[in-house]
Design an enzyme around this catalytic site. Structure first.
Site, PDB file in Angstrom:
ATOM      1  CG  LEU A  22      44.329  25.683  38.717  1.00 59.67           C
ATOM      2  CD1 LEU A  22      45.550  25.715  39.626  1.00 59.67           C
ATOM      3  CD2 LEU A  22      43.237  24.821  39.330  1.00 59.67           C
ATOM      4  N   GLY A  23      42.631  29.438  36.484  1.00 56.99           N
ATOM      5  CA  GLY A  23      42.223  30.831  36.390  1.00 56.99           C
ATOM      6  C   GLY A  23      42.788  31.453  35.132  1.00 56.99           C
ATOM      7  CB  SER A  24      41.887  32.603  32.222  1.00 54.55           C
ATOM      8  OG  SER A  24      42.360  33.211  31.026  1.00 54.55           O
ATOM      9  N   GLY A  25      43.314  35.485  33.265  1.00 52.96           N
ATOM     10  CA  GLY A  25      43.154  36.931  33.309  1.00 52.96           C
ATOM     11  C   GLY A  25      43.823  37.571  32.117  1.00 52.96           C
ATOM     12  N   GLY A  26      43.876  38.884  32.138  1.00 56.46           N
ATOM     13  CA  GLY A  26      44.423  39.601  30.994  1.00 56.46           C
ATOM     14  C   GLY A  26      45.894  39.346  30.764  1.00 56.46           C
ATOM     15  CG  PHE A  27      48.487  40.700  33.450  1.00 55.16           C
ATOM     16  CD1 PHE A  27      49.177  40.251  34.554  1.00 55.16           C
ATOM     17  CD2 PHE A  27      47.469  41.608  33.628  1.00 55.16           C
ATOM     18  CE1 PHE A  27      48.855  40.689  35.821  1.00 55.16           C
ATOM     19  CE2 PHE A  27      47.134  42.059  34.891  1.00 55.16           C
ATOM     20  CZ  PHE A  27      47.830  41.603  35.994  1.00 55.16           C
ATOM     21  CB  THR A  30      46.654  29.978  37.181  1.00 53.86           C
ATOM     22  OG1 THR A  30      47.068  31.333  37.405  1.00 53.86           O
ATOM     23  CG2 THR A  30      47.332  29.090  38.200  1.00 53.86           C
ATOM     24  CE  LYS A  47      50.613  31.898  40.568  1.00 52.59           C
ATOM     25  NZ  LYS A  47      49.165  31.981  40.370  1.00 52.59           N
ATOM     26  CG  ASP A 147      45.669  39.828  45.141  1.00 49.86           C
ATOM     27  OD1 ASP A 147      44.711  40.430  45.652  1.00 49.86           O
ATOM     28  OD2 ASP A 147      45.566  39.149  44.109  1.00 49.86           O
TER      29      ASP A 147
END
Length: 477
Positions: A22-27, A30, A47, A147
């Site tokens: 669903l999503g990917s970031g630095g830390f 999902t 997560k 957020d």
């Protein structure tokens, strides 16, 4: 996106079948997954959180404690509000931390605008009031979301309710650092540029920071404008957005919500909610007046619930008088409720004609012509707050109008025989609101019961074997 970022360790895959990323970031990554160890095989959101600094053992232990604390908060929030995802589990594996949460079937507000266009004022005001009620609860717990944005609010398909996702505190925990002097802080500023105010960008978020973000979210829903596309007034420093087509009263509320100076914003979610409730009543009256004007112009015409949907985002009343049976019997579409955002199949059903034999009285026919309430088909089962019941439609409609004038925009009527689990008497039930679950119904009852102590929460079902239990305000206060 690297393979490492999109892969969950084998020990987790033994239980959770990963469906998609669903999503990917630095830390934080999902995943949408299926829980293979639940009989239902329910879907869930996982997560995967990665500490920024996992080399220092003392810092890592501190992160563990903070993670446990924030997970406990998420459990409490999701367990008490049906507009916050439920926390199913939390754990740590291989130096990383995991949250398993309820998957909300629906579309984000960003997706809705991209697919369907801007929302009407009535739709936006309804969403805001619903979310402010959630924020009031969250803030009362001492929690700041940090957020809020269109991507972090999902309109649930089952009931159209906005659900607030992705609280920022857990992500901030992953950035925990300790200075040489022993001061504990976070190296991460949680929030989305544009949607977060100055004080939050400086690492000092307050409750009014969420109000600011929600105000900008509402502007996006109304205009399609993202914060980064807005200009700034050179004299005041305030954001300038397209407001020509928006009513002055709503513009004033949103401008107050997005003030740069935190002291000039609404002091609480409750304060902003009160300001919007007056606007909601005004919009409801405007649609009611339009409905009445049209009924005088075309007195015996069927008004489809699908007609004029964009007029304030509310379905106008649908009244059916069958000309062939005017002298003997009249079948009147009487399933009345406030329109909610729903799945395409639900929308199609709600715009159809569900007719019921109610009465042969010409007086009742005239009463139906004068209905100034929203109407669509109610679902086959739902929880509701009952205000009163009447043996005749005329008195039920009179009470409905009284409650709507008092600001209860969802108030409407349904015919008890359509829901045989309730009672075998032929009564018209005036209800104030409907709900998808019992706990939400009881929460509303605690407030509405102060207006009408005889009100009660009950479950209506077309299944005659469904439970008939009801709970009055006097029993829950």
């Amino acid at each position: 996106m690297s393979q490492e970022k999109t892969t969950i360790p084998a020990l987790l895959s033994e239980r959770y079948h990963i469906i998609s990323v669903l999503g990917s970031g630095g830390f934080c990554d999902t995943f949408l997954a299926q829980d293979t160890q639940m009989p239902s095989g329910r879907r869930c959101v996982i997560k995967q959180l990665k500490p920024v600094n996992d080399n220092n053992l003392l810092v890592y232990e501190l992160i563990q404690k903070r993670f446990q604390r924030e997970a406990a908060i998420l459990e409490e929030l999701g367990g008490s509000s049906h507009q916050i995802p439920t926390l199913y589990a939390y754990f740590q594996k291989f130096g990383q931390f995991y949250l398993v949460q309820e998957w909300i079937d629906g579309q984000t507000l960003f997706q809705k605008v991209q697919r369907s266009g801007y929302l009407s004022e009535s739709e936006v005001v309804s969403i805001l009031i619903s979310l402010l009620d959630v924020l009031e609860y969250v803030h009362d717990k001492g929690i700041i979301h940090r957020d809020i944005k269109p991507d972090n609010i999902i309109l649930r398909s089952s009931d159209g309710k906005p659900v607030l996702i992705d609280f920022g505190a857990v992500r901030e925990t992953m950035g925990t650092v300790v200075s040489a002097q022993g001061t504990v802080s976070s190296s991460i500023i949680v929030g989305t540029p544009g949607f977060m105010p100055n004080e939050q960008a400086a690492g000092r978020p307050v409750f009014a920071s969420d109000i600011y973000s929600l105000g900008l979210t509402a502007i996006y829903l109304l205009t399609g404008q993202l914060p980064q596309h807005m200009t700034t007034d050179p004299y005041t420093g305030e954001s300038i957005w397209r407001r020509d087509a928006i009513s002055p009263s709503l513009v004033a509320v949103l401008n107050k919500a997005i003030r740069n100076n935190v002291r000039e914003r609404y002091s609480s979610a409750r304060a902003m909610m009160y300001a919007l409730q007056g606007i909601a009543s005004s919009l409801s009256s405007r649609v009611a007046n339009l409905t009445q004007a049209r009924s005088q112009t075309v007195p015996t015409t069927l008004w489809s619930a699908a007609q004029n949907r964009r007029q304030n985002g509310i379905f106008l009343g649908s009244l059916l008088i069958t000309g062939a049976l005017l002298g003997t019997s009249i079948i009147i579409g009487l399933l009345l409720t406030n329109f909610r955002q729903s799945t395409p199949s639900q929308k199609k059903a709600s715009s159809g004609l569900l007719t019921h034999c109610v009465t042969t009285s010409s007086q009742t026919v005239q009463t139906n012509k004068q209905l100034n309430i929203n109407s669509t088909a109610l679902p086959s089962s739902f929880h509701f707050i009952a205000d009163s019941s009447f043996p005749n439609l005329q008195n039920a409609v009179k009470q409905t109008k009284t409650l709507q004038a008092a600001g209860y925009a969802q108030t409407s009527v349904f015919w008890i025989p359509d829901y045989p689990n309730l009672v075998d008497k032929h009564l018209f039930v005036v209800y104030v609101a409907t709900f998808g679950d019992r706990s939400s119904c009881l929460d509303f009852l605690k407030s509405y019961g102060t207006v009408n102590p005889n009100a009660y929460c009950a479950f209506a079902s077309k299944d005659p074997k469904a439970p008939t239990a009801r709970l009055s305000f006097k029993e829950v206060k």
